[in-house]
Enzyme design. Sequence first.
Site, PDB file in Angstrom:
ATOM      1  N   SER A  74       0.837  -1.193   0.000  1.00 11.08           N
ATOM      2  CA  SER A  74       0.000   0.000   0.000  1.00 11.08           C
ATOM      3  C   SER A  74       0.868   1.238   0.000  1.00 11.08           C
ATOM      4  CB  SER A  74      -0.892   0.000   1.247  1.00 11.08           C
ATOM      5  OG  SER A  74      -1.525   1.251   1.457  1.00 11.08           O
TER       6      SER A  74
ATOM      7  N   TYR B 104      -2.830  -0.541  10.261  1.00 13.34           N
ATOM      8  CA  TYR B 104      -2.881  -0.900   8.845  1.00 13.34           C
ATOM      9  C   TYR B 104      -1.575  -0.525   8.162  1.00 13.34           C
ATOM     10  CZ  TYR B 104      -4.257  -0.948   3.930  1.00 13.34           C
ATOM     11  OH  TYR B 104      -4.306  -1.193   2.580  1.00 13.34           O
TER      12      TYR B 104
END
Length: 258
Positions: A135, A148
Amino acid sequence: MSLNIFITGAAQGIGAATAQLFVKHGFKVGIYDKNIAQATTLAEQLGQNAHAGFLDVSDETSWKNALNDFIEWAGELNILINNAGILFSGAFENTALDQHLRTIDINVKGVLIGCHSAFEYLKKARFARIINLSSASAIYGQADLASYSASKFAVRGLTEALDVEWQKYGIRVLDVMPLFVQTAMVKDMDAASIQKIGVNLSPQDVAEQIFKLAKSPNHLLTPTHTPIGLKTKVLYQLSALSPQIINRLTNLYFSKRA
């Protein structure tokens, strides 16, 4: 060259879009997910080159059963796409501890167990590759997305390490690094960065990049990391070229609530 693809979290979102694209181009695709009903429906829609199965990525036994099932159906594993992931957003201290730990279970342990379990099949394959879903949050730690972001840094580090370590087996380990993607994961997300940056990528955008990596030659010119989207590429280059204080100030701006 026709290859056999195993995708985790493939019943919806990026995983489903990736499965659809590979099947469209004649590849055999394993659609594995905890939501077996949704995975089965998708496989039936895609036809004989798609196969559905159950997988809880945080469980080693589930991985072994899923991979055995896939090999029995496809005969060989060429590309593992570690796509399954979850996200909890909001202030770190206001997020329940079990949600932080669940993020690590799925996003980190799931990828680690998957790579470890798939190795015995990949090292015997005529062409072998792992593509992990990292990500843009692995470029610099993101406020309101702390666990996350940390999980995706772990994916980035594991990807880098294994891409070097498994070169001797002819296995490339790569990742893609999208910014926010139009999936259920970012719906109602509580983070200032999504309000300022926006959601400009579709699951198909990510799927197309995964498809390109799957077909790219197995040599050192294929990059380990692939940022997806103009904004991610800018942030990635900024992180590589600018002093740390600039990176921190940039991320402070994106995390500041209106």
